[in-house]
Motif scaffolding. Structure first.
Motif, PDB file in Angstrom:
ATOM      1  N   ALA A  16       2.543  -4.184 -12.034  1.00  0.00           N
ATOM      2  CA  ALA A  16       3.017  -3.170 -11.263  1.00  0.00           C
ATOM      3  C   ALA A  16       3.626  -3.409  -9.918  1.00  0.00           C
ATOM      4  O   ALA A  16       4.626  -2.818  -9.307  1.00  0.00           O
ATOM      5  CB  ALA A  16       2.153  -1.693 -11.361  1.00  0.00           C
ATOM      6  N   LEU A  17       2.618  -4.139  -8.948  1.00  0.00           N
ATOM      7  CA  LEU A  17       2.890  -4.749  -7.960  1.00  0.00           C
ATOM      8  C   LEU A  17       4.187  -5.343  -7.517  1.00  0.00           C
ATOM      9  O   LEU A  17       5.085  -5.264  -6.938  1.00  0.00           O
ATOM     10  CB  LEU A  17       1.824  -5.240  -7.216  1.00  0.00           C
ATOM     11  CG  LEU A  17       0.716  -4.626  -6.909  1.00  0.00           C
ATOM     12  CD1 LEU A  17      -0.579  -5.479  -6.553  1.00  0.00           C
ATOM     13  CD2 LEU A  17       1.088  -3.548  -5.553  1.00  0.00           C
ATOM     14  N   ALA A  18       4.597  -6.443  -8.631  1.00  0.00           N
ATOM     15  CA  ALA A  18       5.835  -7.124  -8.759  1.00  0.00           C
ATOM     16  C   ALA A  18       7.273  -6.237  -9.300  1.00  0.00           C
ATOM     17  O   ALA A  18       8.011  -6.668  -8.592  1.00  0.00           O
ATOM     18  CB  ALA A  18       5.432  -8.280  -9.850  1.00  0.00           C
ATOM     19  N   ALA A  19       6.748  -5.297  -9.847  1.00  0.00           N
ATOM     20  CA  ALA A  19       7.952  -4.404 -10.245  1.00  0.00           C
ATOM     21  C   ALA A  19       8.426  -3.592  -9.077  1.00  0.00           C
ATOM     22  O   ALA A  19       9.375  -2.864  -9.119  1.00  0.00           O
ATOM     23  CB  ALA A  19       7.527  -3.610 -11.542  1.00  0.00           C
ATOM     24  N   ASP A  20       7.443  -3.306  -8.044  1.00  0.00           N
ATOM     25  CA  ASP A  20       7.792  -2.038  -7.218  1.00  0.00           C
ATOM     26  C   ASP A  20       9.094  -2.275  -6.469  1.00  0.00           C
ATOM     27  O   ASP A  20       9.807  -1.702  -6.189  1.00  0.00           O
ATOM     28  CB  ASP A  20       6.781  -2.258  -6.264  1.00  0.00           C
ATOM     29  CG  ASP A  20       7.010  -1.172  -4.899  1.00  0.00           C
ATOM     30  OD1 ASP A  20       7.049  -0.040  -5.480  1.00  0.00           O
ATOM     31  OD2 ASP A  20       6.428  -1.282  -3.917  1.00  0.00           O
TER      32      ASP A  20
END
Length: 435
Positions: free
Chosen positions: A304-308
């Motif tokens: 999720a952090l990488a996708a933000d």
């Protein structure tokens, strides 16, 4: 000799930096959150570091000793080319042997051995790694000045601590001598050392080659910090480590030569975006194969952090999966810690979900801790909401801690409100800390 180029696919990076502390005697340093997020962005930028976002792990700010250890040991086992460990926070010395500890959010200055990361453990993890290059960057003070301690004897202490943090076969770069405190300058987005480190990595250097090496970084920072009258960085390690190229130099002749056509650049960016989408899908699939709820929660949170920055629409769905995975964690304490860490991580991008997630934590203390972190994260964009969130904390001691975090987050942009709010804190210790 030319710089040595790193293979990003065979490298692992671990970034640790608690911005807020439960112990009132340890000063909160909100800009450390910017240190971690911005350094990760530079290192994973395709035009600069080019490291895989899934191999550049920013440990959650609220992580405990066991979580940091899990991430570092795993990275050390997986790294084949480069293992990089970066820490920003309060460096504290043990009361008897004066050994170095790296403080975390739950660190208590009177129980370092049980609540902080002993640097010896970091050193051991590096020594056991098969990585060709091992790099340790510490942006902290070692004198324990945050809790009022000072050290006597400059040269003797410097040599003792530098000797302690030296890792055989590795390159260690520190932000200041052992008897000097790391600094945060008014109006700057980062700590003084990391502010200038990031500026060089992002803007490049005309004195460096096609890559900015560790030696380039040390020489630049030493000259820059000396000119500004700031604590000077220290280094130790073999000379050849100076040649390790960390990021591409945007000012090099090769980088600034013939510019590619606009169409080529657009096509390159499109391909990179498509590649990232495929990698996110692949990573999500792998995360969901993990049977253990705690590790599945951690893995999905990282995705999720990488996708933000690449796929905001995907983030909401990933957060749903994170909450579902957290609900399967049998150990309540681990479940609460996982939800608290995820809430703090997604607060800036999705404050509604973060606040909701924090309020689902049934443990009162952990819920207050999560709400405090979420309030500080949303303060810059929505001060009223942050203040209201802090004031929902019924225990006045924890409410004051939350308000102090909000005050620190907005003080540079809204000093009048920050000063007024600090003066409303009735407990003098918290009021003085906030002021």
């Amino acid at each position: 000799m030319s710089e040595r180029v790193i293979d990003p696919a065979r490298s692992r990076i671990v970034l640790v930096g608690p911005a807020y502390y439960e112990d009132p005697q340890l000063e909160n340093v909100p800009v450390i959150a910017n240190n971690i997020s911005d350094l990760a962005q530079v290192l994973t930028n395709e035009k600069l570091g080019g490291f895989n976002p899934f191999h550049c792990i920013a440990v959650p700010s609220a992580a405990g000793v066991a979580q940091v250890g899990d991430v570092l040991v795993r990275a050390a086992e997986e790294a084949e080319d480069l293992l990089l460990f970066y820490y920003s926070g309060h460096g504290l010395l043990g009361p008897r042997r004066r050994e170095l500890y790296l403080s975390l959010a739950a660190t208590r200055h009177d129980q370092l051995a049980f609540t902080a990361v002993p640097f010896e453990a970091v050193r051991d993890a590096c020594l056991q790694s098969r990585a060709t290059s091992r790099v340790v960057i510490l942006d902290s003070c070692y004198s324990g000045r945050a809790i009022g301690d000072t050290l006597a004897g400059n040269d003797e202490v410097d040599e003792a601590v530098l000797g302690e943090i030296e890792v055989s076969g590795a390159y260690t770069l520190t932000s200041s001598p052992a008897n000097r405190a790391a600094l945060v300058l008014p109006g700057e987005r980062h700590t003084a050392f990391t502010e200038r480190l990031l500026a060089m990595l992002s803007a490049g250097s005309p004195a460096a080659g096609t890559m900015i090496s560790l030696g380039d970084i040390y020489r630049h920072l030493h000259t820059r910090l000396r000119a500004e009258g700031l604590p000077l960085p220290q280094r130790c390690g073999v000379n050849n480590a100076d040649l390790l190229g960390l990021v591409r130099n945007v000012q090099s002749g090769h980088a600034s030569g013939d510019a590619p056509a606009a169409a080529d650049t657009a096509e390159s960016e499109r391909v990179a975006s498509t590649d990232m989408s495929q990698r996110l899908t692949h990573a999500e699939r792998i995360a969901n194969t993990i049977g253990d709820g705690l590790w599945r929660t951690r893995a999905l949170a990282q995705v999720a952090l990488a996708a933000d920055a690449f796929d905001p629409e995907r983030v909401g769905r990933l957060i749903d999966q994170v909450e579902q995975a957290a609900s399967t964690i049998a150990n309540e304490e681990y479940r609460w810690q996982a939800l608290s860490a995820v809430a703090a991580s997604v607060a800036a991008a999705n404050p509604d979900r973060a606040e909701h997630m924090a309020n689902t934590i049934t443990n009162t203390y952990t819920r207050w801790q999560a709400l405090s972190a979420v309030a500080a994260a949303v303060a810059a964009a929505d001060l009223d909401r942050a203040e209201h969130m802090a004031n929902t904390i019924s225990n006045k001691d924890y409410r004051w801690q939350a308000l102090s975090a909000v005050i620190a987050a907005v003080a540079a942009a809204n000093p009048d409100w920050a000063e007024h709010m600090a003066n409303t804190i009735s407990n003098k210790d918290y009021r003085w800390q906030a002021l």
